[in-house]
Motif scaffolding. Structure first.
Motif, PDB file in Angstrom:
ATOM      1  N   VAL A   1      -6.887  49.491  20.923  1.00  0.00           N
ATOM      2  CA  VAL A   1      -8.139  49.990  20.341  1.00  0.00           C
ATOM      3  C   VAL A   1      -7.872  51.206  19.458  1.00  0.00           C
ATOM      4  O   VAL A   1      -8.360  51.282  18.323  1.00  0.00           O
ATOM      5  CB  VAL A   1      -9.161  50.335  21.451  1.00  0.00           C
ATOM      6  N   LEU A   2      -7.098  52.162  19.958  1.00  0.00           N
ATOM      7  CA  LEU A   2      -6.865  53.381  19.177  1.00  0.00           C
ATOM      8  C   LEU A   2      -5.988  53.120  17.956  1.00  0.00           C
ATOM      9  O   LEU A   2      -6.131  53.808  16.942  1.00  0.00           O
ATOM     10  CB  LEU A   2      -6.268  54.482  20.055  1.00  0.00           C
ATOM     11  N   HIS A   3      -5.122  52.134  18.023  1.00  0.00           N
ATOM     12  CA  HIS A   3      -4.312  51.797  16.847  1.00  0.00           C
ATOM     13  C   HIS A   3      -5.217  51.328  15.717  1.00  0.00           C
ATOM     14  O   HIS A   3      -5.064  51.737  14.559  1.00  0.00           O
ATOM     15  CB  HIS A   3      -3.277  50.726  17.204  1.00  0.00           C
ATOM     16  N   LYS A   4      -6.181  50.471  16.048  1.00  0.00           N
ATOM     17  CA  LYS A   4      -7.142  50.006  15.036  1.00  0.00           C
ATOM     18  C   LYS A   4      -8.006  51.167  14.535  1.00  0.00           C
ATOM     19  O   LYS A   4      -8.287  51.265  13.339  1.00  0.00           O
ATOM     20  CB  LYS A   4      -8.039  48.908  15.611  1.00  0.00           C
ATOM     21  N   LEU A   5      -8.394  52.035  15.444  1.00  0.00           N
ATOM     22  CA  LEU A   5      -9.235  53.172  15.076  1.00  0.00           C
ATOM     23  C   LEU A   5      -8.473  54.147  14.182  1.00  0.00           C
ATOM     24  O   LEU A   5      -9.035  54.704  13.237  1.00  0.00           O
ATOM     25  CB  LEU A   5      -9.743  53.863  16.339  1.00  0.00           C
ATOM     26  N   ALA A   6      -7.199  54.341  14.457  1.00  0.00           N
ATOM     27  CA  ALA A   6      -6.377  55.231  13.623  1.00  0.00           C
ATOM     28  C   ALA A   6      -6.310  54.710  12.195  1.00  0.00           C
ATOM     29  O   ALA A   6      -6.409  55.489  11.239  1.00  0.00           O
ATOM     30  CB  ALA A   6      -4.976  55.362  14.210  1.00  0.00           C
ATOM     31  N   ALA A   7      -6.155  53.394  12.055  1.00  0.00           N
ATOM     32  CA  ALA A   7      -6.098  52.803  10.714  1.00  0.00           C
ATOM     33  C   ALA A   7      -7.405  53.019   9.959  1.00  0.00           C
ATOM     34  O   ALA A   7      -7.406  53.164   8.737  1.00  0.00           O
ATOM     35  CB  ALA A   7      -5.778  51.316  10.819  1.00  0.00           C
ATOM     36  N   GLN A   8      -8.506  53.073  10.687  1.00  0.00           N
ATOM     37  CA  GLN A   8      -9.813  53.298  10.064  1.00  0.00           C
ATOM     38  C   GLN A   8     -10.049  54.780   9.760  1.00  0.00           C
ATOM     39  O   GLN A   8     -10.537  55.123   8.687  1.00  0.00           O
ATOM     40  CB  GLN A   8     -10.915  52.797  11.001  1.00  0.00           C
ATOM     41  N   LEU A   9      -9.705  55.655  10.694  1.00  0.00           N
ATOM     42  CA  LEU A   9     -10.037  57.074  10.565  1.00  0.00           C
ATOM     43  C   LEU A   9      -8.973  57.895   9.834  1.00  0.00           C
ATOM     44  O   LEU A   9      -9.290  58.935   9.263  1.00  0.00           O
ATOM     45  CB  LEU A   9     -10.301  57.682  11.943  1.00  0.00           C
ATOM     46  N   ARG A  10      -7.735  57.442   9.882  1.00  0.00           N
ATOM     47  CA  ARG A  10      -6.645  58.154   9.203  1.00  0.00           C
ATOM     48  C   ARG A  10      -5.780  57.170   8.414  1.00  0.00           C
ATOM     49  O   ARG A  10      -4.578  57.055   8.635  1.00  0.00           O
ATOM     50  CB  ARG A  10      -5.790  58.897  10.227  1.00  0.00           C
ATOM     51  N   PRO A  11      -6.398  56.458   7.475  1.00  0.00           N
ATOM     52  CA  PRO A  11      -5.681  55.383   6.780  1.00  0.00           C
ATOM     53  C   PRO A  11      -4.439  55.848   6.023  1.00  0.00           C
ATOM     54  O   PRO A  11      -3.420  55.151   6.038  1.00  0.00           O
ATOM     55  CB  PRO A  11      -6.733  54.791   5.842  1.00  0.00           C
TER      56      PRO A  11
ATOM     57  N   PRO B   1       6.501  51.015   8.507  1.00  0.00           N
ATOM     58  CA  PRO B   1       7.877  50.748   8.064  1.00  0.00           C
ATOM     59  C   PRO B   1       7.890  50.211   6.636  1.00  0.00           C
ATOM     60  O   PRO B   1       6.970  49.515   6.221  1.00  0.00           O
ATOM     61  CB  PRO B   1       8.377  49.682   9.044  1.00  0.00           C
ATOM     62  N   ARG B   2       8.945  50.516   5.904  1.00  0.00           N
ATOM     63  CA  ARG B   2       9.065  50.033   4.513  1.00  0.00           C
ATOM     64  C   ARG B   2       9.028  48.506   4.487  1.00  0.00           C
ATOM     65  O   ARG B   2       9.624  47.854   5.317  1.00  0.00           O
ATOM     66  CB  ARG B   2      10.355  50.516   3.889  1.00  0.00           C
ATOM     67  N   GLY B   3       8.291  47.996   3.524  1.00  0.00           N
ATOM     68  CA  GLY B   3       8.208  46.552   3.367  1.00  0.00           C
ATOM     69  C   GLY B   3       7.183  45.897   4.277  1.00  0.00           C
ATOM     70  O   GLY B   3       6.928  44.718   4.175  1.00  0.00           O
ATOM     71  N   LYS B   4       6.614  46.674   5.175  1.00  0.00           N
ATOM     72  CA  LYS B   4       5.606  46.122   6.087  1.00  0.00           C
ATOM     73  C   LYS B   4       4.340  46.954   5.928  1.00  0.00           C
ATOM     74  O   LYS B   4       4.333  48.140   6.212  1.00  0.00           O
ATOM     75  CB  LYS B   4       6.099  46.180   7.532  1.00  0.00           C
ATOM     76  N   PRO B   5       3.264  46.353   5.441  1.00  0.00           N
ATOM     77  CA  PRO B   5       2.040  47.118   5.234  1.00  0.00           C
ATOM     78  C   PRO B   5       1.427  47.565   6.565  1.00  0.00           C
ATOM     79  O   PRO B   5       1.597  46.919   7.589  1.00  0.00           O
ATOM     80  CB  PRO B   5       1.104  46.146   4.518  1.00  0.00           C
ATOM     81  N   ALA B   6       0.747  48.693   6.496  1.00  0.00           N
ATOM     82  CA  ALA B   6       0.021  49.183   7.673  1.00  0.00           C
ATOM     83  C   ALA B   6      -1.137  48.233   7.962  1.00  0.00           C
ATOM     84  O   ALA B   6      -1.634  47.555   7.050  1.00  0.00           O
ATOM     85  CB  ALA B   6      -0.514  50.595   7.401  1.00  0.00           C
ATOM     86  N   PRO B   7      -1.584  48.170   9.215  1.00  0.00           N
ATOM     87  CA  PRO B   7      -2.713  47.302   9.515  1.00  0.00           C
ATOM     88  C   PRO B   7      -3.950  47.743   8.742  1.00  0.00           C
ATOM     89  O   PRO B   7      -4.200  48.928   8.582  1.00  0.00           O
ATOM     90  CB  PRO B   7      -2.918  47.476  11.025  1.00  0.00           C
ATOM     91  N   ALA B   8      -4.671  46.761   8.232  1.00  0.00           N
ATOM     92  CA  ALA B   8      -5.900  47.067   7.495  1.00  0.00           C
ATOM     93  C   ALA B   8      -6.952  47.554   8.474  1.00  0.00           C
ATOM     94  O   ALA B   8      -7.022  47.093   9.592  1.00  0.00           O
ATOM     95  CB  ALA B   8      -6.408  45.822   6.780  1.00  0.00           C
ATOM     96  N   PRO B   9      -7.751  48.526   8.048  1.00  0.00           N
ATOM     97  CA  PRO B   9      -8.839  48.996   8.919  1.00  0.00           C
ATOM     98  C   PRO B   9      -9.771  47.845   9.291  1.00  0.00           C
ATOM     99  O   PRO B   9      -9.997  46.950   8.490  1.00  0.00           O
ATOM    100  CB  PRO B   9      -9.563  50.034   8.080  1.00  0.00           C
TER     101      PRO B   9
END
Length: 172
Positions: free
Chosen positions: A141-151, A159-167
Motif C-alpha cells: 500500500v505505501l509503495h503505491k502511495l509513495a509513487a502518488q505522493l512523491r513521484p 533502477p536504470r532501464g526500469k520505470p518507476a511504478p505509475a501512480p
C-alpha cells in the motif's frame, strides 16, 4: 556469561541503536492504536504515552507532529489510503491502519525524510507490532502511495532501464 557480554548480543545492540525518530514512531503508533481502537481523547493519549518508559529517548518533536497530524487529518489520510486497499478500510487491522496513516502523513509532511526511509520504518513497525504478514500489506500500500505522493523521488530511485511504478489511477 557476564553482564558485559549480555549487552553485546545482537538484540541488545539493536534496541540500544534505535534512533530517536524510530522511537518516536513506535510511541506514536502505540498512541494511534489507542485512538483508533478506543477513540480516546488525543490529549489524554499523549499524556499517557509521554509517561511510558523510554519516551525520554524519543524525538518528541517528531512524535508530536506524527501523532497530532495523523489524528487531525485522519479523514483525509483514510481518503488517501482507501483507493490503494484491496479490502474495505474497516477490515484493516488497527495497527496496520495506524502505520498506513503514519506513512501517508510522513510522505506528505516530512519531506526531509526520504520516502524509502518512511517506507522501511513503517514496514519495521508493522513487523514489530502487527500481524504475521501485515508488513507485506503495508509495504504494498505505501509503495503505491509513495509513487502518488512523491513521484519525482520514487522515479529517481527506480533502477536504470526500469520505470518507476505509475501512480494509482494515472494514465501512464
Amino acid at each position: 556469561m557476564t553482564d558485559s557480554h549480555a549487552d553485546s548480543t545482537p538484540k541488545a545492540r539493536k534496541a540500544s541503536d534505535k534512533s530517536a525518530r524510530t522511537r518516536a514512531r513506535e510511541f506514536a503508533l502505540q498512541a494511534l492504536y489507542q485512538y483508533i481502537v478506543g477513540r480516546n481523547d488525543a490529549t489524554d493519549i499523549d499524556l499517557f504515552t509521554r509517561d511510558l518508559a523510554g519516551f525520554h529517548k524519543a524525538d518528541s518533536v517528531h512524535y508530536d507532529a506524527v501523532l497530532h497530524g495523523c489524528i487531525a487529518q485522519a479523514d483525509s489520510l483514510d481518503a488517501l489510503i482507501t483507493p490503494m486497499l484491496d479490502r474495505p478500510l474497516v477490515e484493516v487491522s488497527p495497527i496496520e491502519r495506524g502505520v498506513l496513516w503514519m506513512g501517508a502523513y510522513e510522505f506528505q509532511h516530512c519531506l526531509d525524510v526520504p520516502w524509502r526511509v518512511v517506507l522501511n520504518e513503517c514496514i519495521e513497525l508493522a513487523k514489530s507490532f502487527g500481524g504475521t504478514d501485515g508488513h507485506k500489506y503495508v509495504n504494498g500500500v505505501l509503495h503505491k502511495l509513495a509513487a502518488q505522493l512523491r513521484p519525482l523521488e520514487v522515479a529517481a530511485a527506480a533502477p536504470r532501464g526500469k520505470p518507476a511504478p505509475a501512480p494509482e489511477g494515472s494514465n501512464l
